[in-house]
Design a protein around this motif. Structure first.
Motif, mmCIF file in Angstrom:
data_model
loop_
_atom_site.group_PDB
_atom_site.id
_atom_site.type_symbol
_atom_site.label_atom_id
_atom_site.label_comp_id
_atom_site.label_asym_id
_atom_site.label_seq_id
_atom_site.Cartn_x
_atom_site.Cartn_y
_atom_site.Cartn_z
ATOM 1 N N ILE A 1 55.677 8.057 60.945
ATOM 2 C CA ILE A 1 55.658 9.122 61.956
ATOM 3 C C ILE A 1 55.856 10.482 61.292
ATOM 4 N N HIS B 1 68.041 4.813 59.715
ATOM 5 C CA HIS B 1 66.741 5.409 59.408
ATOM 6 C C HIS B 1 66.179 6.155 60.611
ATOM 7 N N TRP B 2 66.224 5.527 61.779
ATOM 8 C CA TRP B 2 65.664 6.184 62.956
ATOM 9 C C TRP B 2 66.449 7.431 63.346
ATOM 10 N N SER B 3 67.748 7.398 63.110
ATOM 11 C CA SER B 3 68.552 8.598 63.386
ATOM 12 C C SER B 3 68.138 9.745 62.465
ATOM 13 N N SER C 1 67.934 0.041 60.328
ATOM 14 C CA SER C 1 66.950 0.778 61.137
ATOM 15 C C SER C 1 67.614 1.851 61.996
ATOM 16 N N VAL C 2 68.873 1.631 62.398
ATOM 17 C CA VAL C 2 69.580 2.640 63.197
ATOM 18 C C VAL C 2 69.790 3.902 62.370
ATOM 19 N N TYR D 1 71.874 -2.890 60.841
ATOM 20 C CA TYR D 1 71.901 -1.492 61.289
ATOM 21 C C TYR D 1 71.073 -0.542 60.430
ATOM 22 N N ILE E 1 65.190 9.973 60.910
ATOM 23 C CA ILE E 1 63.822 10.322 61.284
ATOM 24 C C ILE E 1 63.821 11.246 62.502
ATOM 25 N N THR E 2 64.650 10.928 63.486
ATOM 26 C CA THR E 2 64.731 11.749 64.702
ATOM 27 C C THR E 2 65.191 13.158 64.381
ATOM 28 N N ASP F 1 63.019 5.023 48.545
ATOM 29 C CA ASP F 1 63.606 6.007 49.450
ATOM 30 C C ASP F 1 64.283 7.122 48.654
ATOM 31 N N SER G 1 58.574 2.804 59.664
ATOM 32 C CA SER G 1 59.037 3.787 60.645
ATOM 33 C C SER G 1 58.792 5.215 60.164
ATOM 34 N N TRP G 2 58.801 5.432 58.858
ATOM 35 C CA TRP G 2 58.652 6.782 58.313
ATOM 36 C C TRP G 2 57.221 7.290 58.396
#
Length: 742
Positions: free
Chosen positions: A669, A400-402, A397-398, A395, A404-405, A527, A666-667
Motif C-alpha cells: 500500500i 506493522h499495520w500501525s 502484523s499489528v 502481533y 503503515i497507518t 525491513d 501489507s507494505w
C-alpha cells in the motif's frame, strides 16, 4: 634369452600391478572402516506431534538424563506443504531442504513380506514388495530390508517444487561413506503410515535394515485408536538390527496415533493420553540406551511435526529437539545456520549426524552441524524464547499495520492537498508525525529490552516513545531538518552497532525476523535493511546541506561510511546479499550524484555489471575462506555444482517471492502510493520542487539517490516490496515537510 627377459618383465609388472590393486582395496576398506569411527552409533527417537510443554511435563527419567548431559532447543521443521501432509517434514529432514512430499510417501514395507494388491486397486491377490516396486518404478530394488514403493511419486512431487535437489540425500551420503541406516516402528492406524522412511531412505527408497510392519502393534482398549506399539516386539527388532547398523531411527508412533484420533475427546483426555504415550516412549528408549556404549553414541529426540494445539497458538513450525552424546555440554542447541541459542533448523539435522561420524563432506546440505552452548537455565530460557516467538508471530502484523497507518496518514496529509482542494492537516501536526515516523525504528529495536508483555503497552511504548523522542529532540534543536538528520544518523549508527556488536535487537524486533516462519534467522532482514540505507542517506545528505561540506570531503565521508554499511550487510555480518548489492550500487550512484555526473544507460549498465562482479567476488571469498559459508557463499557453490539449471532455479524462486510479496505484503500500500507520488511529482515538475532543488541542493541529491536506491532494493531482494517502501519513506516524508515549508 631376450624373450625370457621380456616375459620376466611382463610377469613382474603384472605382479606389481596386482599388489597395488590389493593394497588399494585394503586402503579403501580401511578408509571405509574408519568412517565407522570405532563403532559409533546415532540413535534418533521420533516423538511426533508433541509440544515442548508436553515433553517437559511428562515423567521421562531417560529423556531427563539426556537433558542432564546434553542440549535442548527448538527446531524449525517448516516444509513446503499444508499441515495435513505430515510426510513433507520427514522428507525435508532427509533432503536438507524445504520440500513437498507425496501424500503416498508412507507406503513403505518390509521386503520379504507379501501384501494384497487389492489394497492398491489392482487385480492379483498377493505380491512381494519387490514386485510392487518394480511395477511402479520399472526397476528392481537394490538390497535392503525396507522398501518405499512410492519412491517414484516422492521424487516427482519433491523435485517438481524443489528441483536440483536430492531425494534421500542423508541415506545416499551415509551409504557412500559406509554408514548403515536402520529404522524401527511406525505410525500406522487405519493404513500404513511410515513417513519416517522418507527421512532414512537412500535415493532409491531403500533402507538396509529395519522393522516397520503392523506386527509391531498390539491392541489396547484404553488407548485412543485402540492400538499401540508392542514394546517387547519392537525391542526384539531393535536388538536384531542394532549390531548391523550405525544410525537407528525409532518411530514411536503412539503420539501421532493419538493426534489422529482425538477429535471426539476432551482436552484433558487428549492431554492425559499424550503424556502416557510420551512416558511409554521414554521407558522404551531407556531400554535402548542400556544396550549401547554411552561414550560412543549420539542420542537425539526430535518432533518432525508440531502438535495440533501448538498450531492453533500460531506455532506451525517450531518443535522440541534434544541432543546428547560425546563432547556435547549441557545447555542449548544452536548452529551456524541460525546463530541463535536454542534454535536450529531441519537443514541442520543431516549435517549433525554426518559430522558426528567424522564426515565433513556434507556441502550438498545447506545446513550446518548443531552445537551446544552452555546454559544452566536452558529450560527457562527456551520457554521464554518460545513465548517471544509466539508473541511476535501473533502481533507482528499489528505493529506493522500501525506503522503503515502512521506513514499513510502523513503521506496523505503532505501530498493530497498538492493535487486536490483539500486544505490538509495542520503543519505542526504533520511535522510531529514526520519526526515520530523517523524515531519508530529506534523504539521498535529497543522494545525487546523491556520484554513483550501486553500489546497495548507495547504499542504505547513504540509510538508514544517515538513521539517523545522526536518532541524532545525538536525542542532541543528547534529545527525540523536538523532533528530529522539526527534521527536518521542515530538510527543508522544504532543499527550498525547492533550488527557489529550486539547481534540481537533487530532479530527479536517486530520489524525483525520471524523464527516460526523461518525466512531469516540472523543478520539484518530486509525491513531494517531498507531502514538502514534510507536513514544513512537522509542523515548524511542532511548534514552535508546543513554544514556546507565540499564535494571532495563529502565523497570521502560517504564512501567511508557506506563501506561500513556494506560490510554490515555482507555475508560476514548481515548475511543480506540483496542488501549488499543495493549498498554497492547506491554508493556508486552517490559518488556520481555528488560530482554532478549525468546518468546514462551505459553508465548504469556498467555500474550494475561492476556491482555484480563485486558480489561474485564477495561470495567467492565467503565460500573459500569462511568455514561456515552464508547463503551467498553456498549459493555460489550451488551454481558451480548445479550449473545453469541451479542458477535459473534460484532466479525463478526469487522472482516468485518478489511477485508474491508485491501482491500480498501489507507494505505494498505504501509502495504503490510512493510510486504514484513519484509519477505525479515528475509530471508536474512545478516550481516548488525546483525551489527545493535550489534551496537544498545537497539534500535534493540525496533524494535522487534514495529514489534510485529504492529501485535497486526492490530489484535485488525477494522481499523487496517492504525494503523499498521503507527506504522511500526517508524520501517522501522529509520531502513533504520541505514542501510545506516552501
Amino acid at each position: 634369452m631376450q624373450r625370457s627377459w621380456k616375459t620376466i618383465f611382463k610377469y613382474t609388472l603384472n605382479l606389481f600391478l596386482g599388489v597395488c590393486l590389493v593394497l588399494g582395496m585394503l586402503i579403501s576398506e580401511s578408509a571405509a572402516a574408519s568412517n565407522k569411527t570405532e563403532d559409533k552409533k546415532a540413535i534418533i527417537l521420533i516423538l511426533d506431534e508433541v509440544s515442548l510443554e508436553e515433553m517437559l511435563n511428562s515423567n521421562t527419567p531417560n529423556i531427563d538424563l539426556l537433558l542432564e548431559n546434553g542440549a535442548i532447543g527448538l527446531m524449525n521443521t517448516r516444509a513446503k506443504s499444508s499441515l495435513s501432509n505430515r510426510g513433507s517434514t520427514y522428507l525435508s529432514l532427509g533432503m536438507g531442504v524445504r520440500t513437498l512430499a507425496s501424500t503416498q510417501g508412507g507406503l513403505a514395507f518390509e521386503r520379504d513380506k507379501m501384501y494384497p494388491l487389492s489394497d492398491y486397486n489392482l487385480v492379483s491377490e498377493y505380491v512381494t514388495v519387490s514386485d510392487l516396486y518394480k511395477l511402479y518404478t520399472g526397476e528392481t530394488p537394490p538390497d535392503g530390508e525396507i522398501i518405499n514403493v512410492a519412491i517414484g511419486d516422492i521424487k516427482r512431487t519433491a523435485l517438481d517444487i524443489t528441483p536440483n535437489n536430492q531425494v534421500g540425500l542423508l541415506g545416499k551420503i551415509a551409504k557412500e561413506k559406509g554408514l548403515v541406516i536402520g529404522v524401527a516402528g511406525n505410525s500406522d492406524l487405519n493404513a500404513p503410515s511410515r513417513e519416517v522412511t522418507m527421512l532414512a531412505m537412500d535415493e532409491n527408497g531403500v533402507i538396509p535394515f529395519g522393522s516397520i510392519g503392523s506386527d509391531l502393534l498390539t491392541s489396547d482398549a484404553d488407548v485412543l485408536g485402540g492400538i499401540k506399539l508392542n514394546q517387547k516386539k519392537l525391542l526384539d527388532e531393535v536388538e536384531r538390527i542394532l549390531p548391523n547398523i550405525d544410525i537407528l531411527f525409532i518411530d514411536y508412533g503412539d503420539t501421532a496415533r493419538i493426534q489422529k484420533t482425538d477429535r471426539l475427546t476432551t482436552d484433558s483426555v487428549r492431554e492425559e493420553q499424550k503424556i502416557k504415550a510420551i512416558e511409554r516412549a521414554d521407558s522404551f528408549f531407556g531400554q535402548v540406551i542400556n544396550k549401547v556404549d554411552l561414550e560412543k553414541t549420539l542420542f537425539m529426540v526430535i518432533t518432525p511435526n508440531p502438535s495440533r494445539e501448538t498450531v492453533k497458538q500460531g506455532n506451525f513450525a517450531l518443535t522440541p529437539i534434544i541432543i546428547s552424546g560425546p563432547n556435547i555440554e549441557k545447555g542449548l542447541v544452536t548452529s551456524n545456520t541460525t546463530r541463535r541459542e536454542g534454535l536450529v533448523t531441519n537443514f541442520d539435522f543431516g549435517p549433525t549426524i554426518l559430522n558426528f561420524f567424522g564426515i565433513t563432506e556434507y556441502k550438498s546440505f545447506i545446513g550446518e552441524p548443531m552445537q551446544a552452548v552452555g546454559n544452566e537455565n536452558s529450560i527457562q530460557t527456551l520457554l521464554s524464547n518460545q513465548t517471544k516467538f509466539l508473541y511476535l508471530r501473533k502481533y507482528r502484523s499489528v505493529f506493522h499495520w500501525s506503522f503503515i497507518t502512521l506513514i499513510g496518514i502523513t503521506l496523505v496529509g503532505f501530498y493530497l492537498p498538492r493535487f486536490t482542494k483539500w486544505k490538509g492537516l495542520p503543519d505542526k501536526v504533520l511535522n510531529h508525525l514526520s519526526l515520530t515516523i523517523m524515531a519508530v525504528p529506534l523504539t521498535m529495536m529497543t522494545i525487546s529490552l523491556l520484554g513483550y508483555k501486553s500489546i497495548i503497552l507495547d504499542l504505547i511504548y513504540v509510538f508514544g516513545g517515538a513521539f517523545i523522542i522526536a518532541y524532545i529532540l525538536n525542542k532541543i534543536f528547534n529545527q525540523n531538518l536538523l532533528t530529522m538528520a539526527i534521527l536518521g544518523l542515530a538510527t543508522s549508527i544504532f543499527l550498525l552497532i547492533d550488527i557489529y556488536f550486539v547481534e540481537k535487537l533487530m532479530i527479536i524486533s517486530p520489524l525483525g525476523s520471524d523464527a516460526i516462519a523461518g525466512g531469516r534467522f540472523y543478520g539484518i532482514g530486509n525491513d531494517y535493511m531498507g531502514i538502514l540505507l534510507g536513514s544513512t542517506l537522509l542523515g548524511v545528505f542532511s548534514l552535508f546541506h546543513l554544514y556546507k561540506i565540499n564535494k571532495s570531503i563529502m565523497a570521502v565521508f560517504t564512501t567511508s561510511y557506506m563501506f561500513l554499511v556494506m560490510i554490515a550487510l555482507s555475508p560476514f555480518f548481515g548475511a543480506n546479499m540483496g542488501g549488499t548489492l543495493s549498498a554497492m550500487l547506491i554508493t556508486l550512484l552517490t559518488l556520481l550524484t555528488i560530482f554532478d555526473k549525468k546518468f546514462s544507460l551505459k553508465k548504469i549498465i556498467l555500474i550494475v555489471m561492476g556491482v555484480l562482479v563485486g558480489i561474485i567476488v564477495l561470495a567467492a571469498f565467503d565460500a573459500s575462506f569462511n568455514p561456515n559459508p552464508t547463503h551467498g557463499g553456498k549459493a555460489l557453490e550451488s551454481l558451480i555444482t548445479g550449473g545453469w539449471s541451479k542458477f535459473f532455479e534460484i532466479i525463478s524462486s526469487k522472482l516468485g517471492q518478489v511477485f508474491w510479496n508485491l501482491i500480498h505484503a501489507s507494505w505494498n500500500i505504501i509502495l504503490f502510493s510512493q510510486i504514484i507520488l513519484t509519477v505525479l511529482l515528475y509530471r508536474r515538475k512545478n516550481t516548488v520542487l525546483m525551489k527545493i532543488r535550489e534551496s537544498y541542493p545537497n539534500l535534493f541529491k540525496g533524494f535522487i539517490v534514495i529514489l534510485l536506491g529504492g529501485v535497486a532494493v526492490f530489484s535485488f531482494n525477494d522481499t523487496g516490496t517492504i525494503a523499498a517502501a521503507l527506504i522511500l519513506t526517508y524520501l517522501f516524508i522529509p520531502l513533504g515537510m520541505l514542501l510545506n515549508d516552501v
